[in-house]
Scaffold this motif. Structure first.
Motif, mmCIF file in Angstrom:
data_model
loop_
_atom_site.group_PDB
_atom_site.id
_atom_site.type_symbol
_atom_site.label_atom_id
_atom_site.label_comp_id
_atom_site.label_asym_id
_atom_site.label_seq_id
_atom_site.Cartn_x
_atom_site.Cartn_y
_atom_site.Cartn_z
ATOM 1 N N LEU A 276 28.655 72.981 -8.346
ATOM 2 C CA LEU A 276 29.717 74.198 -8.493
ATOM 3 C C LEU A 276 30.537 74.016 -8.701
ATOM 4 C CD1 LEU A 276 27.556 75.722 -4.984
ATOM 5 C CD2 LEU A 276 26.272 75.734 -7.449
ATOM 6 N N VAL B 66 29.902 79.393 -9.780
ATOM 7 C CA VAL B 66 29.502 78.649 -10.847
ATOM 8 C C VAL B 66 28.686 78.104 -10.720
ATOM 9 C CG1 VAL B 66 29.067 78.704 -13.632
ATOM 10 C CG2 VAL B 66 30.807 80.293 -12.574
ATOM 11 N N ASP B 67 27.013 78.111 -10.979
ATOM 12 C CA ASP B 67 26.055 76.689 -10.898
ATOM 13 C C ASP B 67 26.585 76.455 -12.523
ATOM 14 O OD1 ASP B 67 24.274 75.154 -10.448
ATOM 15 O OD2 ASP B 67 22.812 76.517 -9.521
ATOM 16 N N ARG B 68 27.350 75.024 -12.052
ATOM 17 C CA ARG B 68 27.181 74.516 -13.380
ATOM 18 C C ARG B 68 26.266 73.328 -14.164
ATOM 19 N NH1 ARG B 68 30.943 70.023 -13.769
ATOM 20 N NH2 ARG B 68 30.993 69.575 -12.133
ATOM 21 N N VAL C 275 34.831 83.386 -10.135
ATOM 22 C CA VAL C 275 33.215 83.222 -9.685
ATOM 23 C C VAL C 275 33.167 81.577 -9.392
ATOM 24 C CG1 VAL C 275 31.585 84.075 -11.004
ATOM 25 C CG2 VAL C 275 33.545 84.928 -11.235
ATOM 26 N N LEU D 153 35.198 79.398 -11.171
ATOM 27 C CA LEU D 153 35.367 79.690 -12.623
ATOM 28 C C LEU D 153 36.925 80.994 -12.373
ATOM 29 C CD1 LEU D 153 35.252 78.542 -15.722
ATOM 30 C CD2 LEU D 153 33.820 81.356 -15.812
ATOM 31 N N THR E 97 22.218 87.216 -15.302
ATOM 32 C CA THR E 97 23.160 86.464 -15.601
ATOM 33 C C THR E 97 23.944 87.625 -16.584
ATOM 34 O OG1 THR E 97 21.211 85.272 -16.282
ATOM 35 C CG2 THR E 97 23.264 84.937 -17.731
#
Length: 144
Positions: free
Chosen positions: A105, A118-120, A116, A108, A76
């Motif tokens: 997703l 990102v899994d939102r 990057v 970013l 993380t």
């Protein structure tokens, strides 16, 4: 003892011996696979449980995407940037703890120009059908 004197009897004994050896070898293979999977799961759990760190402390800014060290996988991280509204993806048919749903997703874009994925977040659905999932738009402006 008469069974071992016939050709058929010898064939049955050879077949049974071969099957026993095959079962033992397959059992050892399954045990090895279990140990590999357990070690992998432990590594993933440890990485997820580790406190978030800045992305730069794990991956140098000039590192190509395919050259990232396996030791930083599943970590993380903390990143700052803005979501690119032109790149929004939905990862379908990925249940979480047995609940059907989709992952939202987003791309970013970091302050230094790198991007990057990102899994939102996870959006549960009532059924396996994900055709009509209303995924909220990503935040606008800077996010962390």
């Amino acid at each position: 003892m008469g069974l071992l004197r016939t050709r058929r009897g010898l064939g049955l004994v050879a077949f049974a011996t071969g099957m026993a050896i095959a079962c033992v070898l397959l059992g050892l293979w399954q045990l090895d696979r279990y140990e590999q999977r357990a070690a992998r799961n432990d590594a993933v759990r440890a990485a997820i449980d580790a406190p978030p760190v800045p992305l730069e402390s794990l991956v140098a800014p000039d590192t190509p995407a395919g050259k990232v060290d396996d030791g930083v996988e599943w970590r993380t991280v903390v990143v700052r940037g803005s979501f690119d509204p032109a790149v929004e993806l939905t990862l379908r048919l990925r249940p979480v703890e047995g609940q059907s749903g989709v992952h939202a997703l987003g791309l970013l874009v970091l302050e230094d120009g790198r991007a990057v994925l990102v899994d939102r977040g996870f959006l549960p659905t009532a059924t396996r059908s994900t055709a009509e999932v209303d995924v909220p738009a990503a935040d606008t402006g800077p996010v962390e």
